[in-house]
Design an enzyme around this catalytic site. Structure first.
Site, short mmCIF file in Angstrom:
data_model
loop_
_atom_site.label_atom_id
_atom_site.label_comp_id
_atom_site.label_asym_id
_atom_site.label_seq_id
_atom_site.Cartn_x
_atom_site.Cartn_y
_atom_site.Cartn_z
N ALA A 1 2.71 -5.17 -5.99
CA ALA A 1 1.82 -4.02 -5.93
C ALA A 1 1.98 -3.37 -4.55
CB ALA A 1 0.38 -4.47 -6.13
N GLY B 1 3.23 -8.30 -8.52
CA GLY B 1 3.22 -7.36 -9.63
C GLY B 1 4.63 -7.07 -10.16
N GLU C 1 5.39 -9.76 -12.43
CA GLU C 1 4.51 -9.62 -13.58
C GLU C 1 5.00 -8.54 -14.54
OE1 GLU C 1 1.05 -9.62 -10.66
OE2 GLU C 1 0.13 -10.57 -12.42
N GLU D 1 0.72 -13.75 -4.26
CA GLU D 1 -0.61 -13.15 -4.05
C GLU D 1 -1.54 -14.06 -3.26
OE1 GLU D 1 1.18 -12.84 -6.73
OE2 GLU D 1 0.88 -10.88 -7.67
N1 3HC Z 1 3.24 -3.03 -0.44
C1 3HC Z 1 3.39 -2.12 0.54
N2 3HC Z 1 4.25 -2.26 1.56
C2 3HC Z 1 5.00 -3.36 1.57
C3 3HC Z 1 4.89 -4.36 0.59
C4 3HC Z 1 3.97 -4.16 -0.46
N3 3HC Z 1 3.83 -5.05 -1.44
N4 3HC Z 1 5.77 -5.34 0.88
C5 3HC Z 1 6.40 -4.98 2.00
N5 3HC Z 1 5.94 -3.78 2.42
C6 3HC Z 1 6.42 -3.03 3.59
C7 3HC Z 1 6.16 -3.76 4.89
O1 3HC Z 1 4.88 -3.49 5.39
C8 3HC Z 1 7.25 -3.22 5.78
O2 3HC Z 1 6.84 -1.95 6.21
P1 3HC Z 1 7.26 -1.42 7.66
O3 3HC Z 1 8.75 -1.38 7.65
O4 3HC Z 1 6.60 -0.09 7.73
O5 3HC Z 1 6.72 -2.42 8.62
C9 3HC Z 1 8.41 -3.01 4.82
O6 3HC Z 1 7.82 -2.97 3.50
C10 3HC Z 1 9.45 -4.10 4.85
O7 3HC Z 1 8.80 -5.36 4.73
P2 3HC Z 1 9.27 -6.63 5.55
O8 3HC Z 1 9.43 -6.29 6.98
O9 3HC Z 1 8.35 -7.73 5.19
O10 3HC Z 1 10.74 -6.85 4.92
P3 3HC Z 1 11.49 -8.19 4.58
O11 3HC Z 1 12.80 -7.79 4.04
O12 3HC Z 1 11.40 -9.15 5.71
O13 3HC Z 1 10.65 -8.85 3.37
C11 3HC Z 1 9.47 -8.91 1.27
C12 3HC Z 1 10.56 -8.22 2.13
C13 3HC Z 1 9.92 -10.35 0.95
C14 3HC Z 1 9.33 -8.13 0.02
C15 3HC Z 1 8.16 -8.96 2.08
O14 3HC Z 1 7.86 -7.67 2.55
C16 3HC Z 1 6.98 -9.43 1.29
O15 3HC Z 1 6.78 -10.62 1.16
N6 3HC Z 1 6.15 -8.48 0.80
C17 3HC Z 1 4.92 -8.78 0.13
C18 3HC Z 1 5.16 -9.27 -1.26
C19 3HC Z 1 3.85 -9.53 -1.93
O16 3HC Z 1 2.96 -10.17 -1.40
N7 3HC Z 1 3.73 -9.05 -3.17
C20 3HC Z 1 2.53 -9.22 -3.92
C21 3HC Z 1 1.64 -8.04 -3.66
S1 3HC Z 1 0.06 -8.24 -4.38
C22 3HC Z 1 0.30 -7.93 -6.00
O17 3HC Z 1 1.38 -7.71 -6.46
C23 3HC Z 1 -0.95 -7.93 -6.82
C24 3HC Z 1 -0.65 -7.91 -8.30
O18 3HC Z 1 -0.71 -9.21 -8.80
C25 3HC Z 1 -1.65 -7.08 -9.08
#
Ligand code: 3HC
Ligand code: NAI
Length: 697
Positions: free
Chosen positions: A65, A104, A107, A127
């Site tokens: 997400a 997401g 998912e 998450e």
């Molecule tokens: N939403 C918005 N921005 C995001 C994001 C997300 N899910 N994931 C990463 N970003 C942004 C970061 O803030 C960063 O922004 P910046 O360059 O402005 O600082 C940019 O993307 C790059 O991120 P990283 O520096 O972390 O890049 P990496 O290549 O090191 O890692 C990644 C990539 C493994 C995808 C890591 O960013 C990550 O773990 N992201 C979060 C993944 C996550 O937690 N997903 C679940 C979200 S909650 C959800 O899905 C709820 C659902 O169940 C309803």
């Protein structure tokens, strides 16, 4: 090709439709992606596609997400309509996955009928790390595909699994090698085969076979809860994830979805998730330095030198060997070198025996580390990190020598925990190449690196240190020079007040318990016992003028000899409060004229944490830390501040700065001391309704 929204387009290859997401940097499910996916599914079906492939451009499949949308007003369509359209499509839907399919994103992929992935792809429901649970059906679909034990492990750890594991547990159907183009070709070929062979349109939601073995098995869930209890103490989200999987095992799909929705709303609106989401962005912000542009040239670090193979040097060397960077480690004599390298080897062997690294990695990593007793061997190193005793004269003499040995352009770093980096840089002919790289103990484990910018450190030196940190998997925060930098400077304030409260009548066990209950892994006295009470203590110079000196004089060294502020069971290392220590403290307090009184837990908490907040504000005011959130990154990753409380700055904002200012004034008037002198910045922010977490100079 049809543009559906700003981030989603539709292409065709023969009769196969491809829905392509392009939403850099990580293809998060922003509102226009959700809208595009729904539109894409509707169009492809309406246009009579024989099969549909969902694939992404850029570096990754959908990584989750869009976290930036959380907490704001809902925008655009939800995800559920798209997911239903995928599951109910009359033709095969294939998810083609590269990079990471997370949250997401996974998912969505779980609603395809089949999943094809590149060999390098990773999958996870992380998450829980944001204080959440997968709220788009992931809690009900993942266990139906992988079985309950695997889903429990993945969802409560947030771990990303690779394709080998994903194939084995049934998460993917086919793995291909190559690049994104190869993935696209393989997914289209899979889709054609599905049509030609009439493969069933598998809806994960309809599958019960993998969850049936866990149905009604209360012991399985009780055992799992017990197994994660220690690691997840204080966090709500792991338990909520377990409850959802329990629902997946025991209830029909739709009822499980209702459980998921209810629990998701609860965690999403709670303070823990808000702290954890803040921490996610804080960590990423810390890597950015306002006056050092992202394209600043860096030194290409191929060989690293480490001076000193003691507690820190050995661990520092391991960080580099772990990622394949060659290390030269230099000690003052062969015996110290052998001892240091022996500890490194033992650490690797222990990791291998626990299964956290493959057996062959022990020799591979040891082979990257070359020992020496001659600093001249640093001549070809691109970065040298000094980790000898904490003594300014010694460090200065070493930097004079390094200056003559190291090649021009090499970065010279010191791991000092409190000394003046500028005074160390000043003895060299190249202060612009000198910087602090303050690792935390154990250096191969702790995530934090305080990068200490000297007044002369060049942009290239700073950018190199920050880039190296990322390469070795550390979370770096850039700080300025002052006594103790950010983390230890704040810790000193906490320590001073902890000592004082002992004199007033609190016990080590009470003080430690208050911090433990707050969420720290241990309190200051248990920590001192762990580190060793005699660090920096010399019998001949001891004057019995502090409790710690008295403890050392009475033979207490901490955990290492089983006697410190606590006594330790020699086998289990379990600690028990020691009446002898309490008597020693009382006698000392009496000799200083203190009348013992009851110190309440609330007072203990305030007096430990508020001086830290105050000092944090002074650090911000002086520009020693770039942003309030950097201080939080430091405390969460280096000092065990509970992640679900954001960090000291975030927590202070949540308590209310006006309240904290009022308490600091009260304590300051009663107790005195520099650490109670109110920070003008804190006072101003409290008056203006400002925040520490978002403050930046
Ligand atoms: N939403 C918005 N921005 C995001 C994001 C997300 N899910 N994931 C990463 N970003 C942004 C970061 O803030 C960063 O922004 P910046 O360059 O402005 O600082 C940019 O993307 C790059 O991120 P990283 O520096 O972390 O890049 P990496 O290549 O090191 O890692 C990644 C990539 C493994 C995808 C890591 O960013 C990550 O773990 N992201 C979060 C993944 C996550 O937690 N997903 C679940 C979200 S909650 C959800 O899905 C709820 C659902 O169940 C309803
Ligand atoms: P240590 O005493 O365990 O190791 C220091 C090592 O340096 C010893 O093995 C010693 O033989 C070696 N050494 C001394 N002089 C030398 C010389 N001239 N040439 C080559 N080797 C020499 O000390 P520790 O704990 O590793 O600390 C090192 C530095 O790291 C200190 O500056 C300390 O303040 C800092 N630090 C320590 C932390 C900790 O928790 N121990 C945490 C963060 C920083």
């Amino acid at each position: 090709m049809t543009e559906l929204t700003q981030s989603v387009r539709l292409e065709t290859e023969g009769s196969v439709a491809l829905i392509i997401v392009d939403n850099p940097p990580v293809n998060a499910l922003s509102w226009h992606v959700r809208a595009g996916l729904f539109e894409g599914m509707s169009r492809a079906v309406a246009d009579g596609a024989s099969a549909i492939v969902l694939i992404c451009d850029g570096r990754t499949f959908i990584a989750g997400a869009d976290i930036t949308e959380f907490g704001g007003a809902p925008k655009g369509p939800g995800l559920a309509e798209t997911q239903a359209a995928m599951e109910d499509a009359p033709v095969p839907v294939i998810a083609a996955i590269h990079g990471t399919a997370l949250g997401g994103g996974l998912e969505v992929a779980l609603c395809a009928h089949y999943r094809v992935a590149l060999g390098s792809a990773k999958f996870g429901l992380p998450e829980v790390n944001l204080g959440l649970l997968p709220g788009a059906g992931g809690t009900q679909r993942l266990p139906r595909l992988t079985g309950v034990p695997k889903a429990l492990e993945m969802m409560t750890s947030g771990r990303h699994i690779g394709t080998a594991e994903a194939l084995e547990c049934g998460l993917v159907d086919e793995v291909v090698d190559g690049d994104l183009a190869a993935l696209r070709a393989a997914a289209v070929a899979f889709a054609r085969r599905a049509v030609d062979e009439g493969l069933p349109l598998v809806r994960v939601r309809d599958r019960d076979d993998k969850v049936l073995p866990a149905r009604g098995d209360t012991k399985l869930f009780a055992d799992f809860r017990a197994s994660i209890a220690h690691r997840t103490r204080g966090f709500l989200a792991p338990e909520y994830n377990v409850r959802c999987v329990e629902a997946a095992a025991n209830l029909p799909f739709e009822e499980g979805m209702q459980v998921e929705a209810t629990l998701f709303r609860e965690v999403m609106s709670g303070s823990q998730s808000s702290a954890q989401r803040y921490a996610f962005f804080a960590e990423r912000a810390a890597n950015k330095v306002p006056d050092i542009p992202a394209d600043t040239p860096t030194v290409d670090v191929a060989r690293v030198g480490v001076l000193g193979a003691g507690t820190m040097g050995g661990g520092i060397a391991m960080n580099f060997a772990n990622v394949g960077i060659a290390v030269t480690i230099v000690e003052r004599d062969q015996e110290s070198l052998d001892r240091g390298l022996g500890v490194v080897r033992k650490n690797y062997e222990r990791s291998a025996s626990r299964g956290s690294i493959p057996a062959e990695a022990v020799e591979q990593r040891m082979a990257l580390i070359t020992g020496s007793t001659d600093k001249a061997d640093f001549a070809d190193c691109d970065l040298v990190i000094e980790a000898v005793f904490e003594n300014m004269d010694l460090k200065q003499s070493i930097f004079r020598e390094l200056d003559t040995i190291c090649k021009p352009g090499a970065v010279l770093a010191t791991n000092t925990s409190a000394l003046d980096v500028n005074a160390i840089a000043a003895v060299t002919s190249r202060p612009e190449s000198v910087i602090g790289m303050h690792f935390f103990s154990p250096a191969n484990v702790m995530k934090l690196l305080e990068v200490v910018r000297g007044s002369a450190s060049s942009p290239t030196t700073i950018a190199t240190a920050m880039a190296v940190a990322k390469r070795i998997g550390k979370i770096a925060a850039l700080v300025g020079v002052c006594n103790g930098f950010v983390g230890n400077r704040m810790l000193f304030m906490r320590g001073a007040e902890a000592e004082r409260m002992l004199l007033e009548g609190a016990t080590p066990a009470q003080i430690d318990r208050v911090l433990y209950d707050f969420g720290f892994p241990m309190g200051p006295f248990a920590m001192s016992d762990l580190a060793g009470l005699d660090i920096g203590w010399k019998a001949e110079r001891s004057t019995g003028s502090t409790i710690r000196e008295l403890m050392c004089e009475s033979g207490r060294r901490g955990q290492k000899n089983g006697r410190g502020y606590y006594t330790y069971d020699p086998d289990t290392r379990d600690k028990t409060p020691d009446p002898e220590v309490e008597q020693l403290i009382r006698d000392f307090a009496t000799s200083k004229g203190h009348e013992p009184r009851e110190v309440t837990d609330q007072e203990v908490l305030e007096r430990l944490l508020y001086p830290m907040i105050n000092e944090g504000a002074k650090i911000l005011d002086e520009g020693i830390a770039i942003r309030g959130s950097d201080i939080d990154v430091i405390w969460v990753n280096g000092y065990g501040w509970p992640l679900y409380r954001g960090g000291p700055m975030w927590w202070a904002d949540s308590v209310g700065l006006a309240e904290i200012v009022e308490r600091i004034r009260t304590y300051g008037a009663a107790l005195g001391g520099r650490h109670w002198e109110l920070s003008p910045l804190l006072e101003r922010l409290a008056a203006d309704g400002g925040q520490l977490q978002s403050f930046s100079r």
